[in-house]
Scaffold this active site. Structure first.
Site, short mmCIF file in Angstrom:
data_model
loop_
_atom_site.label_atom_id
_atom_site.label_comp_id
_atom_site.label_asym_id
_atom_site.label_seq_id
_atom_site.Cartn_x
_atom_site.Cartn_y
_atom_site.Cartn_z
N ARG A 49 -25.54 7.20 10.83
CA ARG A 49 -25.00 7.06 9.48
C ARG A 49 -23.60 6.46 9.57
O ARG A 49 -22.89 6.71 10.55
CB ARG A 49 -24.89 8.42 8.79
N THR A 105 3.77 2.31 5.99
CA THR A 105 2.40 1.79 5.87
C THR A 105 1.52 2.55 6.85
O THR A 105 1.91 2.73 8.01
CB THR A 105 2.33 0.28 6.16
N ILE A 106 0.36 2.96 6.37
CA ILE A 106 -0.53 3.70 7.27
C ILE A 106 -1.02 2.81 8.41
O ILE A 106 -1.50 3.30 9.40
CB ILE A 106 -1.73 4.33 6.53
N ASP A 107 -0.87 1.48 8.25
CA ASP A 107 -1.38 0.56 9.28
C ASP A 107 -0.59 0.64 10.60
O ASP A 107 -1.09 0.25 11.64
CB ASP A 107 -1.37 -0.87 8.75
N ASP A 151 1.73 -1.22 11.60
CA ASP A 151 1.62 -2.59 12.14
C ASP A 151 2.93 -3.38 12.02
O ASP A 151 2.91 -4.60 11.92
CB ASP A 151 0.49 -3.34 11.43
N ARG A 158 -6.02 -2.45 8.49
CA ARG A 158 -6.02 -3.92 8.43
C ARG A 158 -6.34 -4.51 9.80
O ARG A 158 -7.38 -4.20 10.33
CB ARG A 158 -4.66 -4.42 7.94
N SER A 194 5.94 -6.65 2.29
CA SER A 194 7.08 -6.35 1.41
C SER A 194 8.39 -6.82 2.05
O SER A 194 9.28 -7.32 1.35
CB SER A 194 7.14 -4.84 1.15
N GLY A 246 0.84 -1.21 0.00
CA GLY A 246 0.00 0.00 0.00
C GLY A 246 0.86 1.25 0.00
O GLY A 246 1.83 1.33 0.75
N ARG A 302 0.89 -5.19 -5.56
CA ARG A 302 0.85 -6.41 -4.76
C ARG A 302 0.97 -7.51 -5.80
O ARG A 302 0.16 -7.56 -6.73
CB ARG A 302 -0.46 -6.53 -3.99
N GLN A 360 -7.67 8.00 3.13
CA GLN A 360 -6.68 8.02 4.24
C GLN A 360 -5.25 7.81 3.75
O GLN A 360 -4.30 8.10 4.46
CB GLN A 360 -7.00 6.90 5.25
N GLY A 412 5.57 -2.23 3.67
CA GLY A 412 5.05 -2.78 4.92
C GLY A 412 5.58 -4.18 5.20
O GLY A 412 6.51 -4.65 4.54
N ASP A 413 4.95 -4.83 6.16
CA ASP A 413 5.41 -6.16 6.61
C ASP A 413 5.46 -7.19 5.48
O ASP A 413 6.40 -7.99 5.40
CB ASP A 413 4.55 -6.66 7.78
N1 LIG Z 1 6.16 -14.56 2.01
C1 LIG Z 1 6.20 -13.87 0.88
N2 LIG Z 1 6.91 -14.33 -0.18
C2 LIG Z 1 6.96 -13.66 -1.34
N3 LIG Z 1 6.32 -12.48 -1.56
C3 LIG Z 1 5.60 -11.98 -0.55
C4 LIG Z 1 5.51 -12.63 0.72
N4 LIG Z 1 4.72 -11.89 1.53
C5 LIG Z 1 4.35 -10.81 0.80
N5 LIG Z 1 4.86 -10.87 -0.44
C6 LIG Z 1 4.71 -9.86 -1.52
O1 LIG Z 1 4.77 -8.56 -0.94
C7 LIG Z 1 3.68 -7.78 -1.44
C8 LIG Z 1 3.38 -6.66 -0.50
O2 LIG Z 1 2.83 -7.17 0.71
P1 LIG Z 1 1.45 -6.60 1.26
O3 LIG Z 1 0.48 -6.55 0.14
O4 LIG Z 1 1.12 -7.41 2.47
O5 LIG Z 1 1.75 -5.08 1.61
P2 LIG Z 1 2.67 -4.44 2.75
O6 LIG Z 1 4.06 -4.32 2.24
O7 LIG Z 1 2.48 -5.17 4.03
O8 LIG Z 1 2.07 -2.98 2.80
P3 LIG Z 1 0.62 -2.54 3.35
O9 LIG Z 1 0.21 -3.50 4.40
O10 LIG Z 1 0.81 -1.16 3.82
O11 LIG Z 1 -0.28 -2.59 2.15
C9 LIG Z 1 2.60 -8.82 -1.65
O12 LIG Z 1 1.61 -8.37 -2.52
C10 LIG Z 1 3.39 -9.97 -2.26
O13 LIG Z 1 3.64 -9.74 -3.61
O1 LIG Z 2 -5.33 -0.74 -1.44
P1 LIG Z 2 -5.96 -2.07 -1.20
O2 LIG Z 2 -5.27 -3.16 -1.93
O3 LIG Z 2 -7.43 -2.01 -1.38
O4 LIG Z 2 -5.70 -2.44 0.32
C1 LIG Z 2 -6.33 -1.82 1.40
C2 LIG Z 2 -5.50 -2.10 2.61
O5 LIG Z 2 -4.26 -1.42 2.46
C3 LIG Z 2 -4.06 -0.55 3.55
O6 LIG Z 2 -4.54 0.72 3.20
C4 LIG Z 2 -2.59 -0.43 3.85
O7 LIG Z 2 -2.10 -1.67 4.20
C5 LIG Z 2 -4.90 -1.19 4.68
O8 LIG Z 2 -5.16 -0.28 5.71
C6 LIG Z 2 -6.10 -1.65 3.91
O9 LIG Z 2 -6.74 -2.72 4.57
MG LIG Z 3 1.11 -4.83 5.67
#
Ligand SMILES: Nc1ncnc2c1ncn2[C@@H]1O[C@H](COP(=O)(O)OP(=O)(O)OP(=O)(O)O)[C@@H](O)[C@H]1O
Ligand SMILES: O=P(O)(O)OC[C@H]1O[C@](O)(CO)[C@@H](O)[C@@H]1O
Ligand SMILES: [Mg+2]
Length: 320
Positions: A244, A126-128, A130, A172, A105, A11, A72, A252, A102-103
């Site tokens: 509402r 990440t805005i989360d 987390d 999330r 990635s 994200g 993603r 956000q 984020g985590d």
């Molecule tokens: N165990 C893994 N092995 C390979 N690729 C992974 C793994 N976990 C995550 N990924 C890759 O990392 C990408 C980013 O992870 P994710 O969508 O969870 O977002 P994030 O980095 O946690 O950021 P946010 O939570 O803010 O959206 C996933 O779409 C996927 O392509």
């Molecule tokens: O942008 P997408 O793929 O709809 O994902 C939304 C998710 O991404 C975030 O905005 C950031 O991880 C979460 O807060 C939310 O659940």
């Molecule tokens: Mg994440």
């Protein structure tokens, strides 16, 4: 010259652009050759990678989202595509990576490190909010300010109509955005995954408040609880007040990064380049108790995120 590639993933979050800019500028200062990977992990697989120019990173610091774009990627879970990504890096002489995300990635890049031994440094964005080990992730302050503005606007209409508003925030499975927003906007109710809620007690408290003159209600609900629609119906039936629901959604994630996000981006980016230059292979940049540091990816991956006790305590009375 050693090649270092910078990417944004997952994200988007305000602060990603200043982090990219600082990472490029500082890498050049350190005698490295910076590359930019566009479109996150998808771009790494598809070879969307080029050497960074000054023009690429000028005039981007104040912009929300990520000019590098993000993704993603399902394909990155498969070895075959990670190998393709590795070959792309090899061809360009890239042997260090900075991932701003984020985590998920970080887990992706750790898998990539296990496969091919390419060192990486992670910048939490990440805005989360987390990511275990760090009190702060880029994008959080900007998101909180965005939410504050939205709640302030909603309050105007809530008071005008004597209505209850349930406002769902993102995050999330993490209730950080909801809790800080509930506190900073003086909400009456806050429902988050980290705190048990008691609707009977909330009902009793608010019925008394309404008898004493309360004319409207603001309830902040974290998306991770999946409670927003239910609570809206519950208020109508149990408090006999028009209610509402506003799901704030992706608004956000947008907006020009706040001063805090810009400064933190700069600090994290410099720390990430320094960490790689010091020979670290897979560290996440963290900001803990006001101090910048690094944490092993294994610790980050295997730890459950814990929210600040003080914030939990301050919010407890809003869930009962
Ligand atoms: N165990 C893994 N092995 C390979 N690729 C992974 C793994 N976990 C995550 N990924 C890759 O990392 C990408 C980013 O992870 P994710 O969508 O969870 O977002 P994030 O980095 O946690 O950021 P946010 O939570 O803010 O959206 C996933 O779409 C996927 O392509
Ligand atoms: O942008 P997408 O793929 O709809 O994902 C939304 C998710 O991404 C975030 O905005 C950031 O991880 C979460 O807060 C939310 O659940
Ligand atoms: Mg994440």
């Amino acid at each position: 010259m050693e090649g270092i590639a910078i990417m944004t993933s997952g994200g988007d979050a305000a602060g990603m652009n200043p982090a990219v800019k600082s990472a490029v500028d500082y890498s050049i200062k350190q005698g490295l050759k910076p590359f930019l990977i566009r479109n996150g992990l998808r771009g790494m697989i598809d070879g969307d990678i080029a050497e960074a120019t000054r023009e690429d990173v000028s005039g981007i610091l104040h912009r929300g989202g990520t000019v590098l774009r993000s993704s993603r990627s399902k394909r990155f879970f498969e070895y075959e595509y990670r190998k393709q990504a590795y070959d792309n890096l090899q061809k360009l002489g890239i042997n260090k990576l900075i991932v701003i995300g984020g985590d998920g990635s970080f887990a992706a890049l750790n898998q990539f490190y296990a496969d091919f031994g390419v060192p990486f440094a992670g910048i939490p964005a990440t805005i989360d909010n987390d990511i275990p080990g760090t009190d702060y992730c880029l994008g959080v302050d900007t998101a909180l300010n965005m939410i504050r503005d939205s709640i302030d606007s909603i309050r105007d209409t809530a008071t005008s109509f004597s209505r209850a508003f349930v406002i769902e925030t993102m995050g999330r499975h993490c209730g950080y955005l909801a809790m800080v927003s509930a506190l900073s906007s003086g909400a009456e109710i806050c429902i988050v995954p980290e705190l048990e809620y008691d609707l009977d007690a909330i009902g009793e408290r608010l019925r008394k408040d309404m008898k004493d003159g309360r004319g409207y209600i603001l309830a902040i609900v974290a998306e991770g609880t999946n409670m927003a629609e239910y609570l809206t119906r519950w208020i109508k039936v149990n408090l006999n007040m028009e209610a509402r629901l506003t799901v704030l959604g992706h608004v956000q994630r947008g907006g020009s990064p706040t001063v805090r996000d810009r400064i933190m981006a700069y600090k994290f980016a410099v720390a990430a380049v320094d960490s790689l230059q010091a020979g670290n292979t897979n560290k996440i940049m963290i900001y803990k108790d006001g101090v910048l540091g690094t944490e092993d990816i294994e610790t980050v991956n295997s730890t459950k995120v814990e929210l600040n006790d003080q914030i939990l305590q301050l919010c407890e009375h809003l869930s009962k």
